[in-house]
Write a protein that holds these residues in place. Structure first.
Motif, PDB file in Angstrom:
ATOM      1  N   VAL A  74       0.861  -1.189   0.000  1.00  0.00           N
ATOM      2  CA  VAL A  74       0.000   0.000   0.000  1.00  0.00           C
ATOM      3  C   VAL A  74       0.895   1.237   0.000  1.00  0.00           C
ATOM      4  N   PRO A  75       0.742   2.141  -0.961  1.00  0.00           N
ATOM      5  CA  PRO A  75       1.617   3.316  -1.029  1.00  0.00           C
ATOM      6  C   PRO A  75       1.382   4.275   0.145  1.00  0.00           C
ATOM      7  N   GLY A  76       2.350   5.169   0.322  1.00  0.00           N
ATOM      8  CA  GLY A  76       2.341   6.058   1.479  1.00  0.00           C
ATOM      9  C   GLY A  76       1.082   6.893   1.603  1.00  0.00           C
ATOM     10  N   ARG A  81      -4.214   7.863   4.605  1.00  0.00           N
ATOM     11  CA  ARG A  81      -5.682   7.809   4.693  1.00  0.00           C
ATOM     12  C   ARG A  81      -6.141   6.742   5.674  1.00  0.00           C
ATOM     13  N   ARG A  82      -5.322   5.718   5.880  1.00  0.00           N
ATOM     14  CA  ARG A  82      -5.702   4.658   6.807  1.00  0.00           C
ATOM     15  C   ARG A  82      -5.349   5.000   8.263  1.00  0.00           C
ATOM     16  N   GLY A  83      -4.655   6.130   8.474  1.00  0.00           N
ATOM     17  CA  GLY A  83      -4.414   6.549   9.855  1.00  0.00           C
ATOM     18  C   GLY A  83      -2.982   6.762  10.255  1.00  0.00           C
ATOM     19  N   MET A  84      -2.043   6.705   9.287  1.00  0.00           N
ATOM     20  CA  MET A  84      -0.653   7.031   9.581  1.00  0.00           C
ATOM     21  C   MET A  84      -0.413   8.512   9.290  1.00  0.00           C
ATOM     22  N   GLY A  85       0.232   9.209  10.208  1.00  0.00           N
ATOM     23  CA  GLY A  85       0.642  10.579   9.957  1.00  0.00           C
ATOM     24  C   GLY A  85       2.146  10.663   9.973  1.00  0.00           C
ATOM     25  N   ARG A  86       2.737  11.361   8.997  1.00  0.00           N
ATOM     26  CA  ARG A  86       4.192  11.374   8.882  1.00  0.00           C
ATOM     27  C   ARG A  86       4.743  12.788   8.795  1.00  0.00           C
ATOM     28  N   THR A  87       5.870  13.020   9.477  1.00  0.00           N
ATOM     29  CA  THR A  87       6.642  14.248   9.272  1.00  0.00           C
ATOM     30  C   THR A  87       8.016  13.858   8.732  1.00  0.00           C
ATOM     31  N   PHE A  88       8.759  14.864   8.258  1.00  0.00           N
ATOM     32  CA  PHE A  88      10.017  14.624   7.565  1.00  0.00           C
ATOM     33  C   PHE A  88      11.168  15.331   8.275  1.00  0.00           C
ATOM     34  N   GLN A  89      12.411  14.947   7.918  1.00  0.00           N
ATOM     35  CA  GLN A  89      13.583  15.566   8.516  1.00  0.00           C
ATOM     36  C   GLN A  89      13.591  17.071   8.265  1.00  0.00           C
ATOM     37  N   VAL A  90      13.222  17.483   7.064  1.00  0.00           N
ATOM     38  CA  VAL A  90      13.109  18.900   6.725  1.00  0.00           C
ATOM     39  C   VAL A  90      11.624  19.231   6.657  1.00  0.00           C
ATOM     40  N   ALA A  91      11.192  20.204   7.467  1.00  0.00           N
ATOM     41  CA  ALA A  91       9.777  20.532   7.564  1.00  0.00           C
ATOM     42  C   ALA A  91       9.193  20.874   6.193  1.00  0.00           C
ATOM     43  N   LEU A 164       3.935  19.464  12.245  1.00  0.00           N
ATOM     44  CA  LEU A 164       3.296  18.515  13.161  1.00  0.00           C
ATOM     45  C   LEU A 164       1.815  18.831  13.301  1.00  0.00           C
ATOM     46  N   ALA A 165       1.471  20.127  13.407  1.00  0.00           N
ATOM     47  CA  ALA A 165       0.060  20.517  13.508  1.00  0.00           C
ATOM     48  C   ALA A 165      -0.714  20.082  12.272  1.00  0.00           C
ATOM     49  N   MET A 166      -0.107  20.257  11.081  1.00  0.00           N
ATOM     50  CA  MET A 166      -0.768  19.840   9.844  1.00  0.00           C
ATOM     51  C   MET A 166      -0.969  18.329   9.815  1.00  0.00           C
ATOM     52  N   THR A 167      -0.001  17.597  10.360  1.00  0.00           N
ATOM     53  CA  THR A 167      -0.136  16.143  10.439  1.00  0.00           C
ATOM     54  C   THR A 167      -1.241  15.754  11.405  1.00  0.00           C
ATOM     55  N   LEU A 168      -1.314  16.435  12.551  1.00  0.00           N
ATOM     56  CA  LEU A 168      -2.370  16.153  13.530  1.00  0.00           C
ATOM     57  C   LEU A 168      -3.750  16.470  12.963  1.00  0.00           C
ATOM     58  N   ALA A 169      -3.818  17.456  12.064  1.00  0.00           N
ATOM     59  CA  ALA A 169      -5.102  17.812  11.457  1.00  0.00           C
ATOM     60  C   ALA A 169      -5.687  16.662  10.639  1.00  0.00           C
ATOM     61  N   LEU A 170      -4.837  15.754  10.196  1.00  0.00           N
ATOM     62  CA  LEU A 170      -5.315  14.594   9.442  1.00  0.00           C
ATOM     63  C   LEU A 170      -5.954  13.536  10.346  1.00  0.00           C
ATOM     64  N   LYS A 171      -5.884  13.773  11.666  1.00  0.00           N
ATOM     65  CA  LYS A 171      -6.448  12.868  12.671  1.00  0.00           C
ATOM     66  C   LYS A 171      -5.870  11.454  12.561  1.00  0.00           C
ATOM     67  N   PRO A 172      -4.554  11.345  12.585  1.00  0.00           N
ATOM     68  CA  PRO A 172      -3.941  10.015  12.510  1.00  0.00           C
ATOM     69  C   PRO A 172      -4.106   9.256  13.821  1.00  0.00           C
TER      70      PRO A 172
END
Length: 254
Positions: A74-76, A81-91, A164-172
């Motif tokens: 399953v791609p990233g 959409r299935r509930g994983m939220g990800r951040t990166f080394q460079v914001a 991080l806030a944008m990731t939390l907005a996805l409700k992971p």
């Protein structure tokens, strides 16, 4: 999903780049509501493992399960959409847009993915409910007073908090954080540790992170997995890992 089952599980994961084997028979489990850190020297395979777990790369062999379902192929974006939220080394934020617009895009993307409404342009006026959600999440990460500033003028640690806030907005249901403290000042690092600890406790969030700063790892992690040359050489509580002679030899020092 069984409440006692791992929210994320990797089994027998191998990853090759041509003839070069980067990961070798890696196994890892993240229990619900816990923080799990992956550490190891440069070149140990941490970033590759992170990409396999998040769906940016597929494993050469082995399986990845999320909430009991096989997501190995399953791609990233679909894992998000299935509930994983990800951040990166460079914001990764939209520097030319305001903090509020960055948040609104994240929330609208979430709703569009659910089919609630099509993604709207930044010029469209926002609903009061959307604005309230933006303000609430930004306040949670300490950016409540920066709504109308361009994201590009924020200090680096603040941009990481916005991401991080944008990731939390996805409700992971789970956060995957790749070097969340990279490039931060000591003060920002301390604040980020407190923020992640609070998110973990208040939201019962499962967190998987890679991190070089051992003070961060041992302040946050319930469990630590150590990689060296693509193999797991230790996995356990922070105390067990710190006490391992092999880990001290190859990574932590004597």
């Amino acid at each position: 999903m069984n409440s006692n089952a791992a929210i994320l599980q990797a089994r027998g994961v191998f990853k090759n780049y041509g003839d070069i084997r980067v990961l070798h028979d890696v196994a890892l489990e993240v229990a619900p509501g816990t923080t799990h850190a992956v550490i190891g020297p440069n070149g140990a395979g941490k970033t590759t493992l992170f990409k396999v777990l998040s769906g940016e790369l597929f494993a050469t062999a082995g399986t990845v399960h999320f909430e009991g379902r096989d997501v190995s192929r399953v791609p990233g974006h679909a894992r998000v959409r299935r509930g994983m939220g990800r951040t990166f080394q460079v914001a990764r934020v939209f520097g030319e847009n305001t903090v509020l617009d960055n948040m609104a895009v994240a929330i609208e993307s979430r709703e569009a993915a659910k089919g609630s409404h099509p993604l709207r342009s930044l010029s469209v006026s926002r609903s009061s409910a959307l604005l309230e959600e933006c303000r609430s999440i930004l306040a949670q990460v300490g950016l409540g007073g920066r709504l109308h500033e361009r994201a590009g003028v924020l200090a680096y640690g603040e941009r990481k908090r916005l991401e991080l806030a944008m990731t939390l907005a996805l409700k992971p249901r789970m956060l995957l954080l790749d070097e969340p403290m990279a490039g931060m000042s000591p003060g920002d690092r301390i604040a980020a540790v407190e923020l992640l600890r609070r998110i973990s406790l208040e939201l019962s969030m499962s967190i998987l992170l890679t991190e070089h700063d051992m003070s961060v790892v041992f302040a946050l992690a319930d469990r630590v997995t150590v990689l060296n040359y693509g193999k797991v050489i230790a996995s356990g509580s922070p105390e067990e890992v710190k006490a391992s002679p092999l880990v001290r030899e190859v990574y932590l020092g004597h």
